[in-house]
Design a protein around this motif. Structure first.
Motif, PDB file in Angstrom:
ATOM      1  N   GLU A  99       3.171  -6.197   8.914  1.00 56.25           N
ATOM      2  CA  GLU A  99       3.602  -4.798   8.985  1.00 56.25           C
ATOM      3  C   GLU A  99       4.005  -4.238   7.627  1.00 56.25           C
ATOM      4  O   GLU A  99       4.305  -3.058   7.517  1.00 56.25           O
ATOM      5  CB  GLU A  99       4.805  -4.680   9.939  1.00 56.25           C
ATOM      6  CG  GLU A  99       4.397  -4.792  11.384  1.00 56.25           C
ATOM      7  CD  GLU A  99       5.608  -4.892  12.302  1.00 56.25           C
ATOM      8  OE1 GLU A  99       6.750  -4.804  11.807  1.00 56.25           O
ATOM      9  OE2 GLU A  99       5.404  -5.053  13.511  1.00 56.25           O
ATOM     10  N   SER A 100       4.047  -5.086   6.611  1.00 55.61           N
ATOM     11  CA  SER A 100       4.577  -4.639   5.333  1.00 55.61           C
ATOM     12  C   SER A 100       3.554  -3.805   4.560  1.00 55.61           C
ATOM     13  O   SER A 100       2.586  -4.319   4.016  1.00 55.61           O
ATOM     14  CB  SER A 100       5.002  -5.847   4.497  1.00 55.61           C
ATOM     15  OG  SER A 100       5.275  -5.423   3.195  1.00 55.61           O
ATOM     16  N   GLU A 101       3.823  -2.524   4.535  1.00 57.20           N
ATOM     17  CA  GLU A 101       2.960  -1.608   3.798  1.00 57.20           C
ATOM     18  C   GLU A 101       3.030  -1.938   2.306  1.00 57.20           C
ATOM     19  O   GLU A 101       2.033  -1.868   1.600  1.00 57.20           O
ATOM     20  CB  GLU A 101       3.502  -0.202   3.991  1.00 57.20           C
ATOM     21  CG  GLU A 101       2.502   0.871   4.284  1.00 57.20           C
ATOM     22  CD  GLU A 101       3.266   2.163   4.525  1.00 57.20           C
ATOM     23  OE1 GLU A 101       3.380   2.939   3.573  1.00 57.20           O
ATOM     24  OE2 GLU A 101       3.810   2.343   5.639  1.00 57.20           O
ATOM     25  N   GLY A 102       4.233  -2.271   1.846  1.00 53.26           N
ATOM     26  CA  GLY A 102       4.434  -2.569   0.430  1.00 53.26           C
ATOM     27  C   GLY A 102       3.525  -3.701  -0.034  1.00 53.26           C
ATOM     28  O   GLY A 102       2.898  -3.621  -1.081  1.00 53.26           O
ATOM     29  N   ALA A 103       3.421  -4.756   0.788  1.00 53.07           N
ATOM     30  CA  ALA A 103       2.590  -5.896   0.417  1.00 53.07           C
ATOM     31  C   ALA A 103       1.130  -5.476   0.359  1.00 53.07           C
ATOM     32  O   ALA A 103       0.406  -5.841  -0.575  1.00 53.07           O
ATOM     33  CB  ALA A 103       2.769  -7.031   1.423  1.00 53.07           C
ATOM     34  N   ARG A 104       0.690  -4.695   1.333  1.00 48.30           N
ATOM     35  CA  ARG A 104      -0.709  -4.270   1.354  1.00 48.30           C
ATOM     36  C   ARG A 104      -1.030  -3.412   0.130  1.00 48.30           C
ATOM     37  O   ARG A 104      -2.027  -3.621  -0.540  1.00 48.30           O
ATOM     38  CB  ARG A 104      -0.997  -3.483   2.635  1.00 48.30           C
ATOM     39  CG  ARG A 104      -1.899  -4.267   3.591  1.00 48.30           C
ATOM     40  CD  ARG A 104      -1.996  -3.573   4.918  1.00 48.30           C
ATOM     41  NE  ARG A 104      -0.702  -3.543   5.603  1.00 48.30           N
ATOM     42  CZ  ARG A 104      -0.389  -2.675   6.565  1.00 48.30           C
ATOM     43  NH1 ARG A 104      -1.242  -1.755   6.916  1.00 48.30           N
ATOM     44  NH2 ARG A 104       0.794  -2.732   7.146  1.00 48.30           N
ATOM     45  N   ASP A 105      -0.135  -2.446  -0.152  1.00 50.72           N
ATOM     46  CA  ASP A 105      -0.362  -1.589  -1.321  1.00 50.72           C
ATOM     47  C   ASP A 105      -0.426  -2.420  -2.596  1.00 50.72           C
ATOM     48  O   ASP A 105      -1.239  -2.160  -3.479  1.00 50.72           O
ATOM     49  CB  ASP A 105       0.768  -0.562  -1.458  1.00 50.72           C
ATOM     50  CG  ASP A 105       0.727   0.454  -0.333  1.00 50.72           C
ATOM     51  OD1 ASP A 105      -0.295   0.477   0.386  1.00 50.72           O
ATOM     52  OD2 ASP A 105       1.698   1.199  -0.172  1.00 50.72           O
ATOM     53  N   ALA A 106       0.458  -3.424  -2.665  1.00 44.91           N
ATOM     54  CA  ALA A 106       0.503  -4.252  -3.871  1.00 44.91           C
ATOM     55  C   ALA A 106      -0.796  -5.034  -4.039  1.00 44.91           C
ATOM     56  O   ALA A 106      -1.317  -5.150  -5.140  1.00 44.91           O
ATOM     57  CB  ALA A 106       1.694  -5.204  -3.810  1.00 44.91           C
TER      58      ALA A 106
END
Lengths: 393, 303, 266
Positions: free
Chosen positions: C57-64
């Motif tokens: 669910e981590s958007e931050g990880a995907r964006d990174a």
């Protein structure tokens, strides 16, 4: 406002210091600073966006954890889209702030004075921030958020550097910082300390109590002799230190595995240690601590959204979310009711003025002694940094 | 190698201008060389050499510790400080020691596995082994360092595995830094040595064997000398990557600091770029010295 | 090569041991991604899928991951072009200062990352006055990635010799035609190998990135670093690492397959 002798002394020191700051700012000049036009008198339309520079965990929009999100509500309420950048140290923040890319900056006490002196921070009109009224009085108009009688920001939250120990390994229970300084050899290799030059103040605070002859009045104002004595204490401690910590995870894991049994800590770290029995407390000498301030950049492109953010983050709901997530005391009593953990405010001693009065919040050591002495020069932060690398060796 | 000769036949010339340019180029090797060099050299000089030179100059500046403004008047204070203060000597020696140890460990570990990969394993096994060596590169550096923190902790896997032999975990400290760094940079050392070994003809070693040399003798007298450039190439990676590291030593190094930490503290925490630049001179001098020393061995062509 | 069975057995044992040590920490990472402890302490107290859910669910990880891939692809492409040009120049021509140029290519990787990092940071911000962002990261990464392409291509060129190119020229092919039809096909696997190593180097780089990434540029290593400092996020980082290891096997395997010879992957 009630002032203990301790805080009034600091206030006097701050007055002198801020005078020096103004002088410095006046002749320092240069840089990309804009004209000081005083605080805004009234607010206009929100600009639609705001960029914020903050410690990790202060501006969470749910992208790291969907349940941790107090930014979305703000965006919905005000129409100001938030972009944020996190920083690791106050100095990194200072460099970033100088680029002028950020409207709002949250600064610890070791940064605020520099922000003001270099004209990076704008004066803040607290009348435009309705939620400011609810903030604890003992956090208002302090030498780290108010300069020359003018407010340059509003408080976020505060916390203390506590002493933590493993109850199974350390006995009898310590009561004083001496357990990590003069008596640290008892736990050789298992002592920890905060990895930053600012930790020198912890040793100075200890000497302030144990060696009154040195005449230390403020742990951030040390002349040559006081500084040398303090560094000596830390060099002796170094022999017994297992590791220094600067991040959260490192200290927790060290206490859980037993690699470390005693050392300075934050309450939130103590809460997170699950696998060993630890206790964190405020030693009898008091301690250092931090009190963070929301500031508005003098180069802010979105002042109205900046004020909107300051007001929002001062609200009890948002303040409770942010301070509880980070693990520090909130800035107003109402926040306690919005915390998910009913014991939140007790744990962090929120509003406990007696507790707060024992704290020496982080300041930037400067050559003009913060304790008001004019006959000597104090060691400034660059010298603290140099000494810190020497202490670690 | 196969070149499709039918396709290599020259196609009819399309644009006369292009044609003319091409024949001009064929006739002028110098022009060809300049065109080839122009882009990469411009990039390296503009981006890197200028930046490095500027850094060296800034080592001669000072910084106002309060406002953070840089004072651009030239002074030798920073250089004097790093050459006279014992702190910098101690830390520099410690760092070089750690980097050298990491390199030695890596080379010793890499030699047998690279030898097995290059000379013993079947083609298929070789392919799998190369993948096996490369895969750990993709697990983040930070994640691996924290994994070693867990392995080396009090009561961690290392202690558990070593206790039957009467050993204990080294705990956090320089030994842990050497282990972790050697681990992280190992693939970068294995690969050049493996490639170097592939270039050593089997027949040479076999001939030595036929003439009565023991495996150890032929290894020592034939393979190793041929392998020196490859080993040095690998060592450049492990040595230089360790020399500038400050993250691993933070995670597993206990209370120790290395040169990278001093640079990082000064530029990050103290905002003192001039002093940081002066300290950075130490690894720069060490590395350039090392590179010029090994240049003659041909190692730089084996990276 | 003829080796006695004892030597073979010793080699097999050593290789196995090295691989065991190489994979031990990775196993720890995998196990910790299911470890309920928030702080990665050993031994695990149970099994949980919580971190996997959170990572998913981590958007931050995907964006990174997306920005890391962007940076790595862009800097690899630049490195491929510049590295190939450079190696052609150095391998096919003799000129004054050749060995200095050779040294210059190696310097960005041979000097410690922190030196490269502060030098570029100072140059971008102090001298050029550029705002740090994803572009500055790409420029920095490309600079130290050139060497991996350069070395692979140069090694290949050396082995190829120049006779095919000369033959092509003798048959009347222009410079460009010769490169396209003769040189390039032979370089393909070397380019693939150099490119892959450059990609890997860029993807996991943290030190230079720390100093050259601006506001809002979060590559994966930076995200990992930030999250190790954030309350309760450390185990999510482990999940991301496990996913990365699994995902990385595919491109390496593909590259191996395509290049056909193992030499290409050094």
């Amino acid at each position: 406002m009630r002032l203990t002798t301790h805080t009034s002394r600091r206030a006097a020191g701050a007055l002198v210091a801020s005078g020096a700051l103004v002088l410095l700012a006046a002749c320092g000049g240069g840089g990309s600073s804009s004209e000081d036009t005083g605080a805004a008198a009234k607010l206009g339309e929100n600009e639609g966006q705001v960029s914020i520079l903050a410690w990790p965990g202060y501006v969470e929009d749910g992208s790291n954890d969907p349940e941790v999100d107090w930014v979305s509500a703000f965006e919905k309420d005000t129409g100001c889209q938030v972009t944020s950048k996190t920083y690791g140290t106050s100095d990194e923040a200072f460099n970033l702030a100088k680029t002028g890319d950020y409207d709002v900056v949250v600064a610890s006490g070791d940064l605020t004075a520099r922000m003001v002196a270099s004209k990076q921070a704008a004066e803040v009109n607290t009348d435009l921030i309705p939620n400011y009224a609810g903030v604890y009085d003992f956090l208002k108009d302090k030498e780290w958020n108010t300069f020359d009688g003018k407010n340059y920001g509003v408080p976020h939250g505060y916390g203390a550097n506590l002493l933590m120990y493993n109850e199974d390994e350390v006995s009898p229970a310590p009561t004083s910082w001496s357990s990590v300084f003069d008596e640290s050899s008892k736990y050789k290799g298992k002592v920890t300390a905060y990895d930053s030059p600012i930790y020198i103040a912890d040793a100075a605070l200890y000497l302030m109590n144990t060696q009154p002859d040195l005449g230390i009045k403020n742990p951030y104002a040390l002349d040559d002799e006081q500084f040398a004595a303090t560094v000596e204490v830390l060099k002796n401690q170094r022999a017994n230190v297992g590791e220094y910590w600067s991040d959260y995870l490192k200290e927790i894991s060290a206490f859980e595995t037993g690699d470390t049994v005693i050392g300075t800590t934050w309450q939130v770290i103590a809460n997170s240690v699950e696998k060993s029995k630890v206790k964190a407390f405020l030693p009898e000498e008091g301690s250092t601590g931090w009190s963070d301030t929301w500031m508005i950049s003098s180069q802010a492109k979105n002042p109205n959204c900046s004020y909107a953010w300051l007001n929002y983050i001062e609200s009890p709901e948002a303040n409770a979310q942010a301070t509880e997530y980070f693990g520090e005391a909130p800035n107003n009593p109402e926040a306690c009711e919005f915390a998910t953990d009913p014991t939140f405010c007790d744990t962090y001693k929120a509003g406990d003025e007696d507790f707060a009065s024992k704290l020496w919040y982080w300041r930037t050591p400067v050559a003009e002694c913060l304790d008001g002495r004019t006959d000597v020069e104090c060691k400034d932060y660059s010298e603290w940094t140099k000494a810190w690398t020497e202490i670690k060796g | 190698m196969s070149v499709d000769t039918t396709r290599a036949a020259v196609p009819p010339s399309r644009g006369t201008a292009a044609r003319r340019a091409s024949s001009q180029l064929s006739a002028r090797p110098r022009l060809r060389l300049s065109l080839l060099l122009a882009a990469p050299l411009t990039w390296l000089v503009l981006v890197y050499v200028v930046a490095l030179a500027a850094l060296l100059v800034s080592a001669l500046w000072t910084v106002d510790s309060f406002t953070g403004e840089i004072d651009r008047s030239l002074t030798l204070d920073n250089l004097k400080e790093i050459t006279t203060e014992s702190l910098y000597r101690t830390v520099a020696l410690r760092t070089v020691g750690v980097a050298a140890l990491v390199t030695v460990v890596d080379v010793l570990v890499a030699l047998p596995i690279a030898f097995y990969m290059a000379k013993v394993a079947s083609k298929r096994a070789q392919r799998i082994l190369v993948i096996a060596v490369l895969t750990p590169l993709w697990a983040s550096y930070l994640v691996k360092a924290f994994a070693w923190r867990s392995v080396l902790s009090d009561g961690g896997i290392f202690q558990w595995a070593a206790s039957p032999f009467g050993l204990d975990t080294p705990g956090y400290g320089l030994t842990a830094v050497v282990i972790t760094q050697a681990y992280i940079w190992l693939p970068y050392v294995i690969l050049p040595i493996f490639a170097g070994l592939e270039r050593v003809p089997n027949s040479l070693v076999d001939a030595a064997g036929d003439l009565g040399a023991s495996p150890w003798t032929s290894m020592r007298t034939i393979v190793l000398p041929l392998l020196v450039p490859a080993i040095i190439a690998g060592s450049i990676f492990s040595f230089s990557l360790t020399l500038g590291d400050y993250i691993t030593v933070n995670i597993v190094g206990g209370a120790n600091q290395m040169l990278g930490n001093l640079v990082y503290t000064n530029v990050g925490a103290a905002n003192n770029l001039p002093l940081a630049a002066a300290i950075a001179l130490i690894p720069i001098v060490i590395m350039i010295g090392y590179l010029t020393a090994v240049r003659r061995t041909g190692a730089l062509e084996n990276l | 090569m003829i080796l006695s069975s004892t030597v073979r057995r010793v080699l097999v044992a050593l290789t196995g041991l090295v691989l065991l040590v190489m994979y031990l920490p990775l196993v720890v990472v995998v196990i910790n991604s299911f470890n309920p402890s928030r702080t990665l302490t050993w031994p695990p107290t149970g099994v949980t899928l919580e971190w996997w859910r959170r990572a998913w669910e981590s958007e931050g990880a995907r964006d990174a991951v997306v920005s890391s891939v962007e940076v790595a692809v862009a800097s690899t492409v630049i490195a491929l072009v510049l590295g190939t040009l450079m190696s052609l120049a150095l391998q096919r021509y003799r000129f004054f200062g050749k060995s200095s140029v050779n040294l210059l290519v190696i310097l960005p990787i041979a000097l410690p990352g922190i030196v490269t990092g502060i030098a570029l940071n100072n140059a971008f911000r102090g001298i050029l006055g550029i705002q740090l962002g994803i572009l500055t990261v790409i420029v920095a990464h490309a600079t130290f990635c050139i060497v991996t392409v350069f070395n692979n291509v140069q090694a290949r060129l050396r082995r190829m010799g120049g006779s095919f190119e000369e033959a092509s020229a003798d048959l009347g092919a222009g410079v460009w035609t010769t490169f396209r039809l003769v040189t390039f096909p032979q370089l393909r696997s070397a380019l693939l190998a150099g490119g892959l190593l450059a990609f890997a180097l860029s993807f996991d780089e943290i030190i230079v990135t720390t100093f050259t990434a601006g506001a809002g540029t979060t590559t994966l290593p930076i995200w990992i670093l930030n999250n190790l400092f954030r309350p309760n996020q450390a185990p999510v980082v482990n999940v991301v690492a496990v996913v990365l290891i699994l995902v990385s096997i595919l491109p390496i395997w593909l590259a191996q397959k395509l290049s056909g010879d193992t030499e290409a992957l050094r």
